[in-house]
Design a protein around this motif. Structure first.
Motif, short mmCIF file in Angstrom:
data_model
loop_
_atom_site.label_atom_id
_atom_site.label_comp_id
_atom_site.label_asym_id
_atom_site.label_seq_id
_atom_site.Cartn_x
_atom_site.Cartn_y
_atom_site.Cartn_z
N LYS A 1 -1.99 -20.98 11.12
CA LYS A 1 -1.17 -19.98 10.42
C LYS A 1 -0.32 -20.61 9.33
O LYS A 1 -0.10 -20.02 8.28
CB LYS A 1 -0.26 -19.25 11.42
CG LYS A 1 -0.98 -18.25 12.31
CD LYS A 1 -0.12 -17.79 13.47
CE LYS A 1 1.13 -17.08 12.98
NZ LYS A 1 0.81 -15.79 12.32
N MET A 2 0.18 -21.82 9.59
CA MET A 2 1.08 -22.48 8.65
C MET A 2 0.35 -23.31 7.59
O MET A 2 0.98 -23.90 6.72
CB MET A 2 2.04 -23.39 9.42
CG MET A 2 2.90 -22.66 10.44
SD MET A 2 3.96 -21.40 9.69
CE MET A 2 5.10 -22.44 8.78
N TYR B 1 1.80 -10.52 12.51
CA TYR B 1 2.86 -10.06 11.61
C TYR B 1 2.92 -8.53 11.62
O TYR B 1 3.99 -7.93 11.70
CB TYR B 1 2.57 -10.59 10.21
CG TYR B 1 3.55 -10.13 9.14
CD1 TYR B 1 4.68 -10.89 8.84
CD2 TYR B 1 3.33 -8.97 8.40
CE1 TYR B 1 5.57 -10.50 7.85
CE2 TYR B 1 4.21 -8.58 7.41
CZ TYR B 1 5.32 -9.34 7.14
OH TYR B 1 6.19 -8.94 6.15
N ILE C 1 -6.29 -14.37 13.82
CA ILE C 1 -5.86 -14.65 12.46
C ILE C 1 -7.05 -14.41 11.54
O ILE C 1 -8.17 -14.78 11.88
CB ILE C 1 -5.42 -16.12 12.29
CG1 ILE C 1 -4.54 -16.57 13.45
CG2 ILE C 1 -4.73 -16.36 10.96
CD1 ILE C 1 -4.33 -18.06 13.50
N TYR D 1 8.30 -14.39 4.45
CA TYR D 1 6.94 -14.55 4.96
C TYR D 1 6.07 -13.38 4.50
O TYR D 1 6.40 -12.23 4.74
CB TYR D 1 6.96 -14.63 6.49
CG TYR D 1 5.57 -14.79 7.09
CD1 TYR D 1 4.84 -15.95 6.87
CD2 TYR D 1 5.01 -13.80 7.88
CE1 TYR D 1 3.58 -16.11 7.41
CE2 TYR D 1 3.74 -13.95 8.43
CZ TYR D 1 3.04 -15.12 8.20
OH TYR D 1 1.80 -15.27 8.73
N GLY E 1 2.70 -11.94 5.19
CA GLY E 1 1.56 -12.04 6.10
C GLY E 1 0.97 -10.69 6.42
O GLY E 1 0.66 -10.40 7.57
N VAL F 1 -3.07 -22.52 16.91
CA VAL F 1 -2.89 -21.24 16.21
C VAL F 1 -1.76 -21.37 15.18
O VAL F 1 -1.89 -20.92 14.04
CB VAL F 1 -2.59 -20.11 17.21
CG1 VAL F 1 -2.20 -18.84 16.48
CG2 VAL F 1 -3.81 -19.85 18.10
N ASN F 2 -0.67 -21.99 15.58
CA ASN F 2 0.46 -22.15 14.67
C ASN F 2 0.09 -23.02 13.47
O ASN F 2 0.45 -22.72 12.33
CB ASN F 2 1.65 -22.77 15.42
CG ASN F 2 2.90 -22.80 14.57
OD1 ASN F 2 3.33 -21.79 14.04
ND2 ASN F 2 3.49 -23.98 14.45
N LYS G 1 -7.05 -26.67 8.62
CA LYS G 1 -8.05 -25.76 8.09
C LYS G 1 -9.44 -26.17 8.57
O LYS G 1 -9.66 -27.32 8.96
CB LYS G 1 -7.99 -25.72 6.55
CG LYS G 1 -6.67 -25.17 6.03
CD LYS G 1 -6.68 -24.94 4.54
CE LYS G 1 -5.34 -24.37 4.07
NZ LYS G 1 -5.34 -24.07 2.62
N ASP H 1 -7.54 -17.03 6.02
CA ASP H 1 -6.29 -17.79 5.99
C ASP H 1 -6.50 -19.27 6.26
O ASP H 1 -5.65 -20.10 5.89
CB ASP H 1 -5.30 -17.24 7.04
CG ASP H 1 -4.72 -15.89 6.64
OD1 ASP H 1 -5.06 -15.39 5.55
OD2 ASP H 1 -3.93 -15.35 7.43
N TYR H 2 -7.61 -19.63 6.93
CA TYR H 2 -7.76 -21.04 7.30
C TYR H 2 -9.15 -21.62 7.06
O TYR H 2 -9.36 -22.82 7.29
CB TYR H 2 -7.38 -21.25 8.77
CG TYR H 2 -8.21 -20.48 9.77
CD1 TYR H 2 -9.43 -20.96 10.24
CD2 TYR H 2 -7.77 -19.25 10.28
CE1 TYR H 2 -10.19 -20.25 11.15
CE2 TYR H 2 -8.52 -18.54 11.20
CZ TYR H 2 -9.72 -19.05 11.63
OH TYR H 2 -10.47 -18.33 12.54
N ASP I 1 -2.02 -10.59 8.51
CA ASP I 1 -1.93 -11.27 9.80
C ASP I 1 -1.64 -10.24 10.90
O ASP I 1 -0.60 -9.58 10.87
CB ASP I 1 -0.81 -12.31 9.73
CG ASP I 1 -0.65 -13.09 11.03
OD1 ASP I 1 -1.27 -12.70 12.03
OD2 ASP I 1 0.10 -14.07 11.02
#
Length: 222
Positions: free
Chosen positions: A154-155, A19, A37, A11, A13, A150-151, A159, A41-42, A16
Motif C-alpha cells: 500500500k505504501m 480506504y 488492494i 491520503y 486512496g 499488505v502495508n 512492488k 497500485d503495486y 483502495d
C-alpha cells in the motif's frame, strides 16, 4: 474527527477498498481476501537490466514436500528506485532437492546476497551440500507478517513485476486462515520480512598530511 480530516487531506486512496470502507464509510465486501488492494497500485514492469545490475538482491525459498511445489522468489532493492521489487519466480513440483537447487542457482545472473527460508536445519544442510546456501527465517506470526506485506504494498515500499504471474495469481485468491496454495506468498514473507536494506558506506574526507602539503607546495607549475 481531526484524525479523519488529516487522513482525508493527506491520503488519496479512492481506489483502495480499505480506504473506501474505513474512511468514506462505504460497504465493501472483502470476502476474507488478504490482498484487498488494486493490483494497479503495486504491479509494475520488471526493471531494466541496468537497474538490476546496480541493485541489492535476495531470495526467499519455500521448500515443498511432494506433492507440494517448491517455490522461490527473487527480490531486488535499488537506491534510485527506493523500493523492493519482486522480479522473478520459480514454482515446481515433484523434483529432487538437487534439481530445485540447480534451477534456482542459475535462473537469474545477479549476485544474491542472501537466500532465506524457514526449512529445518537438516534441509538447510542438504541444500548447502549441493551449493545453495540458505539462512533460516526468523520465527514469526504469519498474520502479522501478512499485514506487513499488505502495508508495504500500500505504501509503495514493495512492488511486484508483472512477469511474476504465479505469485500474482496466488495473491488474488488468498484468504485469511487459508492453508495451502500459498508457496510463493510464503517465499515472499521469508524474504521481505527478514531482509534489511544495506547501509551506505560514507567515506570520510581524508585530511591532507603535512607530507602531501609539502609536495604540493614544492610542485613546479611552470
Amino acid at each position: 474527527e481531526s484524525g479523519r480530516k488529516k487522513l482525508l487531506s493527506e491520503y488519496y486512496g479512492e481506489t483502495d477498498p480499505l480506504y473506501r470502507q474505513e474512511v468514506l464509510n462505504e460497504y465493501v465486501t472483502f470476502q476474507g481476501m488478504v490482498f484487498a488492494i488494486p493490483e494497479s497500485d503495486y504491479v509494475t514492469k520488471r526493471w531494466a537490466p541496468a537497474d538490476l545490475d546496480h541493485s541489492y538482491h535476495i531470495r526467499g525459498v519455500d521448500h515443498g514436500f511432494s506433492p507440494d511445489p517448491t517455490a522461490c522468489l527473487w527480490l531486488a532493492y535499488n537506491d534510485r528506485k527506493g523500493y523492493w521489487l519482486v522480479y522473478s519466480e520459480y514454482r515446481k513440483s515433484e523434483l529432487l532437492i538437487h534439481q530445485h537447487a540447480e534451477v534456482i542457482r542459475k535462473q537469474e545472473p545477479y549476485d544474491i546476497s542472501e537466500t532465506i527460508s524457514d526449512i529445518d536445519p537438516q534441509l538447510i544442510a542438504e541444500y548447502a551440500a549441493i551449493g545453495l546456501q540458505m539462512e533460516p527465517a526468523g520465527k514469526y506470526d504469519k498474520q502479522a507478517r501478512l499485514l506487513r506485506l499488505v502495508n508495504a504494498l500500500k505504501m509503495g515500499r514493495l512492488k511486484i513485476a508483472d512477469n511474476c504471474k504465479e505469485l500474482l495469481k496466488e495473491m488474488s485468491n488468498y484468504e485469511w486462515e487459508q492453508d495451502g496454495k500459498d508457496h510463493l506468498i510464503d517465499s515472499l514473507i521469508y524474504a521481505y520480512t527478514n531482509a534489511s536494506i544495506p547501509e551506505k558506506k560514507i567515506e570520510e574526507p581524508q585530511e591532507l598530511t603535512r607530507t602531501v602539503m609539502d609536495r604540493f607546495e614544492e610542485q613546479d607549475f611552470g
